[in-house]
Motif scaffolding. Structure first.
Motif, PDB file in Angstrom:
ATOM      1  N   UNK A   1       0.830  -1.208   0.000  1.00 48.37           N
ATOM      2  CA  UNK A   1       0.000   0.000   0.000  1.00 48.37           C
ATOM      3  C   UNK A   1       0.863   1.256   0.000  1.00 48.37           C
ATOM      4  N   UNK A   2       2.184   1.074  -0.077  1.00 47.55           N
ATOM      5  CA  UNK A   2       3.110   2.201   0.042  1.00 47.55           C
ATOM      6  C   UNK A   2       3.487   2.822  -1.287  1.00 47.55           C
ATOM      7  N   UNK A   3       3.114   2.173  -2.407  1.00 46.41           N
ATOM      8  CA  UNK A   3       3.624   2.622  -3.696  1.00 46.41           C
ATOM      9  C   UNK A   3       3.015   3.937  -4.176  1.00 46.41           C
ATOM     10  N   UNK A   4       3.883   4.872  -4.505  1.00 46.17           N
ATOM     11  CA  UNK A   4       3.468   6.049  -5.257  1.00 46.17           C
ATOM     12  C   UNK A   4       3.386   5.639  -6.729  1.00 46.17           C
ATOM     13  N   UNK A   5       2.849   6.508  -7.554  1.00 46.96           N
ATOM     14  CA  UNK A   5       2.773   6.182  -8.984  1.00 46.96           C
ATOM     15  C   UNK A   5       4.175   6.003  -9.572  1.00 46.96           C
ATOM     16  N   UNK A   6       5.108   6.863  -9.173  1.00 46.44           N
ATOM     17  CA  UNK A   6       6.470   6.753  -9.690  1.00 46.44           C
ATOM     18  C   UNK A   6       7.098   5.426  -9.287  1.00 46.44           C
ATOM     19  N   UNK A   7       6.849   4.976  -8.058  1.00 49.10           N
ATOM     20  CA  UNK A   7       7.385   3.691  -7.604  1.00 49.10           C
ATOM     21  C   UNK A   7       6.802   2.546  -8.429  1.00 49.10           C
ATOM     22  N   UNK A   8       5.492   2.584  -8.677  1.00 48.11           N
ATOM     23  CA  UNK A   8       4.873   1.518  -9.459  1.00 48.11           C
ATOM     24  C   UNK A   8       5.450   1.468 -10.869  1.00 48.11           C
ATOM     25  N   UNK A   9       5.662   2.622 -11.461  1.00 46.57           N
ATOM     26  CA  UNK A   9       6.250   2.652 -12.808  1.00 46.57           C
ATOM     27  C   UNK A   9       7.647   2.045 -12.809  1.00 46.57           C
ATOM     28  N   UNK A  10       8.442   2.336 -11.777  1.00 52.96           N
ATOM     29  CA  UNK A  10       9.781   1.755 -11.692  1.00 52.96           C
ATOM     30  C   UNK A  10       9.710   0.237 -11.530  1.00 52.96           C
ATOM     31  N   UNK A  11       8.775  -0.219 -10.714  1.00 50.90           N
ATOM     32  CA  UNK A  11       8.667  -1.663 -10.461  1.00 50.90           C
ATOM     33  C   UNK A  11       8.315  -2.426 -11.734  1.00 50.90           C
ATOM     34  N   UNK A  12       7.351  -1.913 -12.500  1.00 51.41           N
ATOM     35  CA  UNK A  12       6.937  -2.655 -13.694  1.00 51.41           C
ATOM     36  C   UNK A  12       8.008  -2.585 -14.786  1.00 51.41           C
ATOM     37  N   UNK A  13       8.839  -1.540 -14.758  1.00 55.23           N
ATOM     38  CA  UNK A  13       9.928  -1.441 -15.745  1.00 55.23           C
ATOM     39  C   UNK A  13      11.098  -2.328 -15.331  1.00 55.23           C
ATOM     40  N   UNK A  14      11.569  -2.163 -14.082  1.00 54.51           N
ATOM     41  CA  UNK A  14      12.731  -2.919 -13.633  1.00 54.51           C
ATOM     42  C   UNK A  14      12.410  -4.393 -13.412  1.00 54.51           C
ATOM     43  N   UNK A  15      11.148  -4.705 -13.165  1.00 59.03           N
ATOM     44  CA  UNK A  15      10.756  -6.096 -12.961  1.00 59.03           C
ATOM     45  C   UNK A  15      10.021  -6.669 -14.153  1.00 59.03           C
ATOM     46  N   UNK A  16      10.316  -6.157 -15.341  1.00 57.91           N
ATOM     47  CA  UNK A  16       9.572  -6.545 -16.543  1.00 57.91           C
ATOM     48  C   UNK A  16       9.603  -8.047 -16.792  1.00 57.91           C
ATOM     49  N   UNK A  17      10.747  -8.700 -16.474  1.00 50.29           N
ATOM     50  CA  UNK A  17      10.835 -10.140 -16.727  1.00 50.29           C
ATOM     51  C   UNK A  17       9.878 -10.930 -15.840  1.00 50.29           C
ATOM     52  N   UNK A  18       9.540 -10.383 -14.688  1.00 50.57           N
ATOM     53  CA  UNK A  18       8.628 -11.091 -13.781  1.00 50.57           C
ATOM     54  C   UNK A  18       7.181 -10.992 -14.244  1.00 50.57           C
ATOM     55  N   UNK A  19       6.907 -10.061 -15.139  1.00 50.61           N
ATOM     56  CA  UNK A  19       5.545  -9.928 -15.659  1.00 50.61           C
ATOM     57  C   UNK A  19       5.199 -11.058 -16.619  1.00 50.61           C
ATOM     58  N   UNK A  20       6.188 -11.877 -16.964  1.00 52.54           N
ATOM     59  CA  UNK A  20       5.952 -13.038 -17.822  1.00 52.54           C
ATOM     60  C   UNK A  20       5.563 -14.269 -17.012  1.00 52.54           C
ATOM     61  N   UNK A  21       5.611 -14.188 -15.697  1.00 53.81           N
ATOM     62  CA  UNK A  21       5.303 -15.337 -14.845  1.00 53.81           C
ATOM     63  C   UNK A  21       3.803 -15.624 -14.832  1.00 53.81           C
ATOM     64  N   UNK A  22       3.458 -16.845 -14.508  1.00 54.25           N
ATOM     65  CA  UNK A  22       2.060 -17.276 -14.493  1.00 54.25           C
ATOM     66  C   UNK A  22       1.259 -16.451 -13.496  1.00 54.25           C
ATOM     67  N   UNK A  23       0.169 -15.860 -13.950  1.00 58.38           N
ATOM     68  CA  UNK A  23      -0.714 -15.089 -13.080  1.00 58.38           C
ATOM     69  C   UNK A  23      -0.397 -13.614 -12.998  1.00 58.38           C
ATOM     70  N   UNK A  24       0.781 -13.194 -13.486  1.00 55.97           N
ATOM     71  CA  UNK A  24       1.154 -11.776 -13.421  1.00 55.97           C
ATOM     72  C   UNK A  24       0.356 -10.971 -14.434  1.00 55.97           C
ATOM     73  N   UNK A  25       0.012  -9.757 -14.067  1.00 59.34           N
ATOM     74  CA  UNK A  25      -0.715  -8.853 -14.956  1.00 59.34           C
ATOM     75  C   UNK A  25       0.281  -8.005 -15.748  1.00 59.34           C
ATOM     76  N   UNK A  26      -0.114  -7.610 -16.927  1.00 63.26           N
ATOM     77  CA  UNK A  26       0.769  -6.781 -17.756  1.00 63.26           C
ATOM     78  C   UNK A  26       0.897  -5.386 -17.153  1.00 63.26           C
ATOM     79  N   UNK A  27       1.932  -4.678 -17.554  1.00 58.20           N
ATOM     80  CA  UNK A  27       2.203  -3.350 -17.004  1.00 58.20           C
ATOM     81  C   UNK A  27       1.024  -2.405 -17.237  1.00 58.20           C
ATOM     82  N   UNK A  28       0.416  -2.473 -18.403  1.00 59.99           N
ATOM     83  CA  UNK A  28      -0.705  -1.590 -18.719  1.00 59.99           C
ATOM     84  C   UNK A  28      -1.859  -1.803 -17.750  1.00 59.99           C
ATOM     85  N   UNK A  29      -2.183  -3.055 -17.450  1.00 64.69           N
ATOM     86  CA  UNK A  29      -3.268  -3.352 -16.518  1.00 64.69           C
ATOM     87  C   UNK A  29      -2.947  -2.861 -15.112  1.00 64.69           C
ATOM     88  N   UNK A  30      -1.689  -2.993 -14.728  1.00 68.96           N
ATOM     89  CA  UNK A  30      -1.295  -2.557 -13.392  1.00 68.96           C
ATOM     90  C   UNK A  30      -1.430  -1.047 -13.240  1.00 68.96           C
TER      91      UNK A  30
END
Length: 248
Positions: free
Chosen positions: A187-216
């Motif tokens: 619950x701590x994420x600012x918008x900037x933090x979320x953007x960094x997470x989906x960019x730097x963790x892009x490879x994890x978005x390919x895992x089963x059950x993960x949502x795409x960056x756009x949906x997040x």
């Protein structure tokens, strides 16, 4: 006001909260902003970078361990030190909040199990949670929360209360005693933090059950206002408001 006048009027001494972060670039995000706005001072520790944790929380109003990319099961000295350090907060009955990795370390400290699902499904994105009967009696809960994890908490000890559960991972929030809280979600994420997470963790978005960056990122507009209101109330529930003390 002159220097003499400043020395004459005692200054208020802010109560501190000990905060554990897991990367050099990590921040406390929205939670830190709320706590500081509420009158607390944050003391940041990064054991992964060699920081020593305080031997006692006598001079602190409580403690928080945030999340991180590592596993609660890693056999790393800093992970073991953090897990053992939680006992300080429990023994001294200080308010403690564990978030994601921090919640998993709390669960392990209490004898619980942290592991991935057998089918490899993860929670990365926005997912629903459901408060238990006990959870509803403690506080109101958000319906949708943000996740970024591939392991979950199982086999909570009977002494811990399950406050919220989920469909993919069973333990979403729990409490031990009156003062130790674990939240699997973020619950701590600012918008900037979320953007960094989906960019730097892009490879994890390919895992089963993960949502795409756009949906997040789109989900943030829909679900985050309620999550923000909830964490503002929850932090007061957990840490209260600091008592005013005067520096001698």
């Amino acid at each position: 006001m002159s220097v003499a006048e400043e020395n004459f009027y005692p200054k208020e001494k802010k109560q501190k909260i000990a905060v554990v972060l897991h990367q050099a670039s990590s921040t406390t995000g929205r939670i830190g902003q709320i706590l500081q706005r509420n009158g607390f001072e944050l003391s940041i520790y990064r054991p992964v970078l060699g920081d020593c944790l305080p031997a006692t929380l006598e001079d602190y109003a409580g403690a928080i361990i945030f999340g991180g990319p590592m596993s609660a099961n890693d056999n790393e000295p800093f992970i073991n030190r953090e897990m053992d350090w939680i006992s300080v907060a429990l023994k001294e009955n200080k308010p403690f909040l564990g978030i994601c990795l921090g919640a998993q370390l709390l669960a392990r400290n209490l004898g619980g199990v942290v592991k991935p699902r057998s089918d490899g499904e993860v929670e990365i994105g926005w997912y629903p949670i459901e408060a238990t009967g006990r959870g509803k009696s403690v506080m109101d809960w958000p319906k949708m929360v943000y996740h970024f994890h591939s392991e979950g908490i199982y086999d909570l000890p009977q002494s811990a209360e399950l406050l919220a559960k989920g469909n993919t991972y069973p333990t979403q929030a729990f409490r031990y005693g009156e003062n130790a809280w674990g939240l699997q979600f973020h619950s701590e994420l600012t918008r900037a933090m979320m953007q960094r997470w989906v960019v730097h963790g892009a490879e994890r978005l390919e895992l089963k059950g993960a949502q795409c960056a756009k949906s997040q990122l789109e989900g943030r507009f829909v679900y985050d206002p309620a999550l923000r209101r909830w964490i503002e109330q929850a932090l007061v529930k957990i840490f209260g408001k600091p008592e005013k003390t005067i520096q001698s």
